[in-house]
Design a protein around this motif. Structure first.
Motif, short mmCIF file in Angstrom:
data_model
loop_
_atom_site.label_atom_id
_atom_site.label_comp_id
_atom_site.label_asym_id
_atom_site.label_seq_id
_atom_site.Cartn_x
_atom_site.Cartn_y
_atom_site.Cartn_z
N VAL A 128 -1.48 -1.34 10.78
CA VAL A 128 -2.32 -2.18 11.10
C VAL A 128 -3.35 -2.84 10.18
O VAL A 128 -4.05 -3.77 9.89
N GLU A 129 -4.05 -1.55 9.50
CA GLU A 129 -5.00 -1.68 8.73
C GLU A 129 -4.55 -2.72 7.38
O GLU A 129 -5.22 -3.41 6.75
N MET A 130 -3.30 -2.65 6.90
CA MET A 130 -2.59 -3.28 6.01
C MET A 130 -2.67 -4.69 6.55
O MET A 130 -2.86 -5.58 5.63
N LYS A 160 -4.36 -6.31 8.73
CA LYS A 160 -5.80 -6.97 8.77
C LYS A 160 -6.27 -7.20 7.47
O LYS A 160 -6.74 -8.37 7.22
N GLY A 161 -5.87 -6.66 6.42
CA GLY A 161 -6.35 -6.96 4.99
C GLY A 161 -5.47 -8.40 4.82
O GLY A 161 -6.03 -9.06 3.94
N THR A 172 0.06 0.01 18.41
CA THR A 172 -1.15 -0.57 17.69
C THR A 172 -0.63 -1.63 17.10
O THR A 172 -1.41 -2.86 17.02
N HIS A 197 0.82 -1.17 0.15
CA HIS A 197 -0.03 -0.10 0.09
C HIS A 197 0.77 1.34 -0.02
O HIS A 197 1.93 1.15 0.69
N HIS A 214 0.85 5.53 1.06
CA HIS A 214 0.16 6.42 1.73
C HIS A 214 1.06 7.65 1.86
O HIS A 214 2.20 7.56 1.29
N ALA A 262 -1.32 3.03 12.83
CA ALA A 262 -2.67 2.62 12.51
C ALA A 262 -2.52 2.06 11.05
O ALA A 262 -3.47 1.10 10.73
N LEU A 263 -1.82 2.73 10.17
CA LEU A 263 -2.09 2.30 8.37
C LEU A 263 -1.50 0.84 8.45
O LEU A 263 -1.73 0.26 7.71
#
Length: 353
Positions: A192-194, A196-197, A220, A181, A183, A189-190
């Motif tokens: 963690v988002e990656m 999870k996906g 996080t 990804h 950004h 936080a970003l």
């Protein structure tokens, strides 16, 4: 008299004088008889360079004592001053100047250092921080989905000083990029988002390895991996070799001929990274995994591809046996074995015994 006969005759005098001295004396006698030096050297076997070298003057075995050398009492006084409670924590140059301020001269700064060296006291006199040894991360993956490693690299933006952050995670066994990804900022936080996906698509790994960046060590990310019971692993400080798979992919990315000097926007950078991931996973034949694509290893198709390659080589070997020196397939086409981060060294037979 010939040269060889002359040398044989001179060797007969070895009992009365060393041969070399006899030859030198004969050489000088020939010069007195006006025989050319080249001819005399040829007949006696003496080198003209050796014969013409001036003898070194005799050495005086008595050591010369410098007039300005300090006696034992003066050296002891300097050592006592340097080790005194007032100056024990100071550098010799500071001790030298402080003594001058007090109207005392014991010697030059170089003399101070010589006295310390003679007494084995030349070392860092201050208290320094002692860093504990770091544990070397030793990780192994024998199949896809066991160990993921990730990192963040900078992508140059449209103007100088503007950068985009590319988050990328890879499976170390298959070299398959499981997620990437782009950004405008870097944050836990970003990350963690990656993750999870990625975990939702490719499953939860046993270990996630990263370096010690702020996002990698953020609370996080640590909380997510702890909740999922995933082991966290980190590189040692300032040791890039502890994260080799991510670093290697970033080099492949940035050294490619199509990699631009700058990206116009974050969307432009994201589109380029998406195309790179598709090429790397499905078209790039990786030398570290037997020249298979990461997708073939990751999804278990490599064995079939390897079987087809072996059949092609066997047919060529049957058709042209004179062109092959072995009946086995090249090692560069072998299926990959365990993938290591810092594989431990095998002990020698002596240590094992």
């Amino acid at each position: 008299v010939g040269g060889s006969r002359l040398r044989e005759r001179l060797r007969g005098y070895a009992g009365r004088a060393p041969v070399q001295e006899t030859l030198m004396a004969t050489y000088r006698s020939m010069l007195e008889l006006k025989i050319p030096t080249r001819r005399a050297a040829l007949l006696t076997g003496v080198s003209r360079t050796t014969a013409n070298r001036k003898p070194s003057p005799p050495r005086d075995q008595t050591p010369v004592v410098p007039r300005n050398k300090l006696n034992a009492a003066e050296r002891a006084e300097i050592l006592a001053a340097l080790n005194s409670p007032e100056f024990v924590d100071l550098a010799p140059l500071q001790v030298y100047t402080k003594l001058l301020d007090q109207g005392i001269y014991l010697g030059s700064p170089s003399t101070f250092y010589r006295v310390l060296e003679d007494n084995k006291q030349v070392k860092e006199r201050r208290r320094l921080a002692k860093h504990p040894p770091r544990t070397v991360p030793e990780l192994v993956a024998t199949a896809p989905g066991q160990v993921f490693t990730w990192d963040i690299t900078k992508l140059a933006g449209p103007v100088r000083g503007k950068y985009f952050d590319c988050y990328m995670m890879v499976d170390i066994h298959s070299r398959f990029i499981v997620g990437a990804h782009v950004h405008t900022t870097e944050s836990g936080a970003l990350a963690v988002e990656m993750m999870k996906g990625i975990f939702g698509i490719h499953g939860i790994p046993q270990v996630v390895h990263a370096d010690r960046g702020t996002s990698m060590t953020s609370k996080t990310v640590a909380a997510l991996l702890s909740d999922l019971e995933v082991t966290r692993s980190h590189s040692r400080p300032r040791v890039s070799n502890d994260n080799p798979y991510s670093e290697a992919i970033f080099k492949t990315l940035k050294y490619g001929p199509e990699f631009p000097e700058r990206f116009a926007s974050v969307h432009d950078a994201g589109a380029f990274i998406s195309g790179f991931v598709d090429w790397y996973n499905h078209h790039h034949q990786h030398s570290g995994i037997g020249f298979h694509t990461p997708a073939n290893i990751h999804y278990g198709d490599a064995a079939g591809v390897a079987k087809e390659r072996s059949a092609t080589l066997a047919a060529a070997r049957t058709k042209h046996p004179e062109r092959f020196t072995t009946t086995t397939d090249p090692k560069i086409l072998a299926l990959p074995g365990p993938a290591w981060i810092n594989q431990p060294k095998e002990p020698t037979e002596e240590l094992a015994a």
